[in-house]
Scaffold this motif. Structure first.
Motif, short mmCIF file in Angstrom:
data_model
loop_
_atom_site.label_atom_id
_atom_site.label_comp_id
_atom_site.label_asym_id
_atom_site.label_seq_id
_atom_site.Cartn_x
_atom_site.Cartn_y
_atom_site.Cartn_z
N UNK A 1 -7.17 21.49 -0.27
CA UNK A 1 -5.88 21.91 0.23
C UNK A 1 -5.92 22.38 1.66
N UNK A 2 -7.02 23.00 2.05
CA UNK A 2 -7.18 23.45 3.44
C UNK A 2 -7.50 22.27 4.36
N UNK B 1 0.86 -1.17 0.00
CA UNK B 1 0.00 0.00 0.00
C UNK B 1 0.89 1.23 0.00
N UNK B 2 0.30 2.38 -0.27
CA UNK B 2 1.07 3.61 -0.31
C UNK B 2 0.20 4.77 0.15
N UNK B 3 0.82 5.73 0.76
CA UNK B 3 0.09 6.93 1.15
C UNK B 3 -0.18 7.76 -0.09
N UNK B 4 -1.34 8.40 -0.15
CA UNK B 4 -1.71 9.17 -1.33
C UNK B 4 -0.79 10.37 -1.54
N UNK C 1 -7.58 13.15 0.37
CA UNK C 1 -7.83 14.55 0.03
C UNK C 1 -6.69 15.16 -0.78
N UNK C 2 -5.46 14.64 -0.60
CA UNK C 2 -4.34 15.18 -1.36
C UNK C 2 -4.60 15.10 -2.86
N UNK C 3 -5.24 14.05 -3.29
CA UNK C 3 -5.49 13.87 -4.72
C UNK C 3 -6.47 14.89 -5.27
N UNK C 4 -7.42 15.32 -4.44
CA UNK C 4 -8.44 16.25 -4.91
C UNK C 4 -7.92 17.67 -5.08
N UNK C 5 -6.71 17.93 -4.57
CA UNK C 5 -6.12 19.25 -4.76
C UNK C 5 -5.75 19.46 -6.23
#
Length: 264
Positions: A198-199, A116-119, A210-214
């Protein structure tokens, strides 16, 4: 270490190249051979790739494909040398990997090595490896595993690696669906999607997805994850049902994935 690698997809190819970059001889096979495979010796068949290997790594999509590679008409399991290790990275049912391990010839160790990996850390070398099976085999495979895994967890006997990966993946699917709905709410309130994501990654409601949605559109994220999430959520739900466990809210949040899984 002589390494055979079967499956050069999104995760398999960069990980196999990481193993080769660490100085291991890697002979690899995929049904669609990549145009660029730095450091890999490409083979014409799984049998050619696995010939004489110390470690056989399998990173294909489904249990059926794993079984075809190992025990199908042209399967390689019976040809593996004494002391060989089979590392199965494919996510699937617990029973399937345990059945494969039970059928392995004496002297061949089968590990369910789920990564697995962190997003927020998507590169090879940043992977977490969740392993079920023999502890000695894990240690013997470490020279290759350490080239792409920042952490290796031996979580129990055969099947345990898959169990924890299924827990992770159904939780990931839940986080993904919650993030989509939360950002839909944000946009409905007049907020910018990327700025909100991002916030939120710095707030108490943060999750890794959420990182991906930035930087990515929600539809693209769901499309890229859907094939895997449908398969893995179904396997997690089946494992829970077999153990008599009510998934509760987790089941409700991930119901959209299970509703598209073909029955039978």
């Amino acid at each position: 270490m002589q390494v055979a690698w079967i499956g050069l997809g999104e995760m398999g190819l960069p990980t196999a190249m990481k193993v080769a970059a660490a100085g291991h001889a890697v002979r690899a096979y995929d049904v669609a051979l990549p145009a660029a495979a730095k450091g890999l010796e490409l083979a014409a068949s799984p049998r050619e790739a696995a010939d004489g290997c110390d470690l056989l790594c399998i990173a294909v999509f489904s249990d059926a494909q794993v079984e075809e590679v190992l025990t199908g008409p042209d399967g390689v399991m019976s040809d593996l040398k004494d002391g060989a290790i089979v590392a199965i990275f494919t996510t699937g049912s617990v029973e399937a990997v345990q059945a494969i391990a039970a059928k392995a010839p004496a002297g061949v160790a089968v590990l369910d090595t789920c990564f697995s990996r962190r997003q927020s850390e998507m590169l090879p070398g940043k992977l977490t490896l969740l392993v079920g099976g023999d502890a000695d085999a894990i240690e013997r495979g470490r020279p290759a595993f350490d080239s792409f895994a920042r952490a290796i967890f031996h979580v129990g006997p055969s099947g345990a690696g898959r169990k924890i990966k299924l827990v992770n993946n159904i939780l990931f699917a839940g986080h993904l669906q919650l993030a989509v709905d939360a950002l839909r709410l944000a946009e409905g309130l007049g907020l910018d999607r990327a700025a909100t994501a991002g916030a939120l990654v710095e707030c108490s409601g943060a999750s890794e997805v959420l990182h991906r949605f930035i930087v990515e559109d929600a539809a693209a994220i769901l499309e890229s994850a859907h094939r895997y999430m449908v398969k893995d959520v179904a396997a997690a739900a089946d494992a829970g049902a077999a153990a008599g466990i009510d998934l509760g809210t987790l089941g409700a949040v991930t119901a959209t994935y299970r509703s598209t899984w073909p029955s039978g």
